[in-house]
Enzyme design. Structure first.
Site, PDB file in Angstrom:
ATOM      1  N   LYS A  71       0.855  -1.373  -0.101  1.00 18.33           N
ATOM      2  CA  LYS A  71      -0.032   0.100  -0.065  1.00 18.33           C
ATOM      3  C   LYS A  71       0.892   1.220  -0.076  1.00 18.33           C
ATOM      4  O   LYS A  71       1.853   1.156   0.735  1.00 18.33           O
ATOM      5  CB  LYS A  71      -0.847  -0.108   1.350  1.00 18.33           C
ATOM      6  CG  LYS A  71      -1.869   1.192   1.435  1.00 18.33           C
ATOM      7  CD  LYS A  71      -2.832   0.974   2.585  1.00 18.33           C
ATOM      8  CE  LYS A  71      -3.989   1.893   2.626  1.00 18.33           C
ATOM      9  NZ  LYS A  71      -4.629   1.757   3.941  1.00 18.33           N
ATOM     10  N   SER A 146      -9.765   2.200   3.182  1.00 20.87           N
ATOM     11  CA  SER A 146      -8.739   2.715   2.281  1.00 20.87           C
ATOM     12  C   SER A 146      -7.838   1.912   1.278  1.00 20.87           C
ATOM     13  O   SER A 146      -7.388   2.365   0.509  1.00 20.87           O
ATOM     14  CB  SER A 146      -8.010   3.735   2.937  1.00 20.87           C
ATOM     15  OG  SER A 146      -7.240   3.214   4.065  1.00 20.87           O
ATOM     16  N   SER A 170      -9.880  -0.476   7.190  1.00 21.05           N
ATOM     17  CA  SER A 170      -9.479  -0.325   5.928  1.00 21.05           C
ATOM     18  C   SER A 170      -8.757  -1.403   5.120  1.00 21.05           C
ATOM     19  O   SER A 170      -8.429  -1.515   3.939  1.00 21.05           O
ATOM     20  CB  SER A 170      -8.510   0.903   5.883  1.00 21.05           C
ATOM     21  OG  SER A 170      -8.978   2.187   5.673  1.00 21.05           O
TER      22      SER A 170
HETATM   23  N1  GLN Z   1     -12.893   4.573   6.242  1.00 20.15           N
HETATM   24  C1  GLN Z   1     -12.237   4.963   7.740  1.00 20.15           C
HETATM   25  C2  GLN Z   1     -11.758   6.324   7.587  1.00 20.15           C
HETATM   26  O1  GLN Z   1     -12.118   7.031   6.615  1.00 20.15           O
HETATM   27  C3  GLN Z   1     -11.040   4.142   8.120  1.00 20.15           C
HETATM   28  C4  GLN Z   1      -9.942   4.405   7.322  1.00 20.15           C
HETATM   29  C5  GLN Z   1      -8.656   3.432   7.418  1.00 20.15           C
HETATM   30  O2  GLN Z   1      -9.060   2.497   8.197  1.00 20.15           O
HETATM   31  N2  GLN Z   1      -7.508   3.649   7.299  1.00 20.15           N
HETATM   32  O3  GLN Z   1     -11.310   7.063   8.391  1.00 20.15           O
END
Ligand code: GLN
Length: 479
Positions: A71, A146, A170
């Site tokens: 990532k 994400s 994410s």
């Molecule tokens: N969707 C969540 C956010 O926008 C979690 C994102 C993540 O786990 N990095 O913060």
């Protein structure tokens, strides 16, 4: 060559027998990514000159020469690392994250960096400076986020394993949306040195793959204490592959009422079927309650945004990446560089977080949110006093259409209602493919006590051997 029907073991066998060379594997991987990624946009950087290390010992090292995706918020020396942000779109790090260092020592082959929501803020991989990633099961749908690029890359057979990060879901939510396995380990299990920080009390690096065993093999390598990360536990790391191939007889499985109530129709049925499979195999099923579930989204957004507003102060147009032109003075450099460099969602989080931490608001928001967090931790401790694992759906729906939630932040935030609690409590959690709903994958979430990733692998592998979801090919990848 694609990896739709491969895992680390099957590739290692070919490498060890000499029917496949690591060089050819690396070249084929890059070529296949280039061919298939036009439709997916799962990658920000493809390392076209990817080269395996020399003299690989395939007999004793299963990861040798295996191409793995990273990532793009994990720092890679000499390879562009952007966090999918304009503010870092030219950033070439001078050091490796600890996880990269360990994968290098295991001689994996690095093939590139995957797409994501900017600074890992989002649930759809639409908040990327490099454009949205598409779901390989249906190109009109989001891959989740994400870590949507990593999830799509694995589901599409571009690689057998990928690293992701999980602050509120994410790794698990995109794994569910793409029909793959993905695990967020215990807070303190995997070093975050070199992970571009979003919310430091929640961020975790984890692994995504089609088969649970593949993730266990990678986690074996990246887990364990690190002098660079003081939040890391020094406790010994078990061999996670020892939990593969076990049965679940006598295992105490808690099913969360609020999580099951959050899904209906076919989705409820698919999840319930997986729970019944555990029950039929001799697991003891107990219904439990996480009554604070309705508060976790606001709780998380106060804590995560507060930490983000602090972590992102370092991007000032002076030290890293993008600097705006035509600034009249120093303040102007900061304001212009940050206004032009950060996307809308990141700016929203910085504003939210700065507000929650400000003098008049701290007690009302950040302190309250921290107290709620403690109550959530206590709730889990109580459940784990009588249970080995907790299961339920990973998400409330399958993947949604690209564009359908992007202009409604609250709707987007609610995507994480079932995943966030594990981050707030620091417990390990994974998503394992449960089945299809209207042709799209849905996931079963499995959580366990702190440092008991082993039980998660045990349950996930059992489910996986039973439903054999890994044999399915995403609709968009069938030729
Ligand atoms: N969707 C969540 C956010 O926008 C979690 C994102 C993540 O786990 N990095 O913060």
């Amino acid at each position: 060559m694609n990896y739709l029907n491969e895992d680390i073991d099957s590739l290692n066998e070919k490498l060890a027998q000499g029917t496949l060379s690591a060089d050819k594997l690396a070249q084929d991987t890059v070529e296949n990514i280039k061919k298939t990624d036009e439709k997916l946009n799962a990658w920000i950087t493809v390392q076209e000159d990817a080269k395996p290390d020399e003299d690989l010992d395939f007999a004793n090292n299963k990861l040798a020469g295996i191409p793995i995706a990273i990532k793009d918020n994990i720092i890679t020396k000499d390879v562009k690392t952007t966090a999918a942000s304009h503010i870092l779109d030219n950033y070439i790090p001078v050091y490796d994250a600890t996880v990269i260092d360990r994968l290098k020592k295991a001689h994996v082959t690095f093939v590139g960096k995957t797409n994501m929501d900017e600074f890992a803020m989002g649930s759809s991989t639409e908040h990327s400076y490099f454009g949205a990633t598409h779901n390989p099961w249906d190109f009109d749908k989001v891959p989740g986020g994400s870590s949507g690029g990593s999830a799509a890359a694995v589901a599409a057979g571009q690689v057998v394993a990928a690293l992701g990060s999980d602050t509120g879901g994410s790794i698990r939510q995109p794994s569910a949306f793409n029909g793959i396995f993905g695990i967020k380990p215990t807070y303190g299990r995997v070093s975050r040195w070199g992970l571009i920080a979003f919310a430091s009390s929640l961020d975790e690096i984890g692994v995504m793959s089609k088969r649970a065993k593949t993730s266990a093999q990678v986690l074996n390598v990246i887990a364990g204490s690190d002098d660079h990360d003081s939040t890391l536990s020094t406790r010994a790391v078990p061999d996670f592959t020892e939990y593969i191939g076990k049965d679940v007889r006598g295992l105490r499985v808690a099913v969360v009422k609020e999580y099951m109530d959050a899904v209906d129709g076919e989705m409820h049925e698919v999840i319930q079927n997986q729970i019944d499979v555990l029950k039929d195999a001799g697991a003891i099923i107990n219904e439990v309650s996480l009554p604070l579930t309705k508060y976790v989204v606001p709780d998380y957004y106060i804590i995560a945004s507060s930490e983000a507003s602090s972590n992102l102060q370092r991007f000032d147009g002076i030290r890293y990446g993008y600097r705006a032109e035509d600034a009249k003075n120093l303040l102007d450099v900061y304001v212009k560089s940050r206004s032009e460099g950060f996307g809308e969602e990141v700016q929203r989080r910085i504003l939210l977080g700065s507000f929650a931490l400000s003098a008049g608001s701290y007690d009302r928001f950040f302190r309250q949110a921290s107290k709620v967090r403690t109550l959530i931790c206590n709730n889990f401790d109580k459940i784990f006093a009588d249970n080995d694992v907790i299961v339920g759906p990973t998400t409330t729906t399958p993947a949604f259409n690209i564009g359908s939630e992007i202009s409604d932040p609250i709707k987007m935030y609610n995507n994480d209602i079932l995943t966030i609690s594990a981050n707030l409590a620091g417990i390990p959690a994974a998503s394992v493919p449960a089945g299809l709903v209207d042709g799209m994958p849905v996931g079963l979430q499995v959580m366990a006590k702190r440092f008991d990733e082993g039980s998660i692998f045990q349950v996930a592998d059992f489910i996986e051997r039973n439903n054999k979801f890994y044999e399915k090919t995403p609709a968009g990848m069938e030729d």
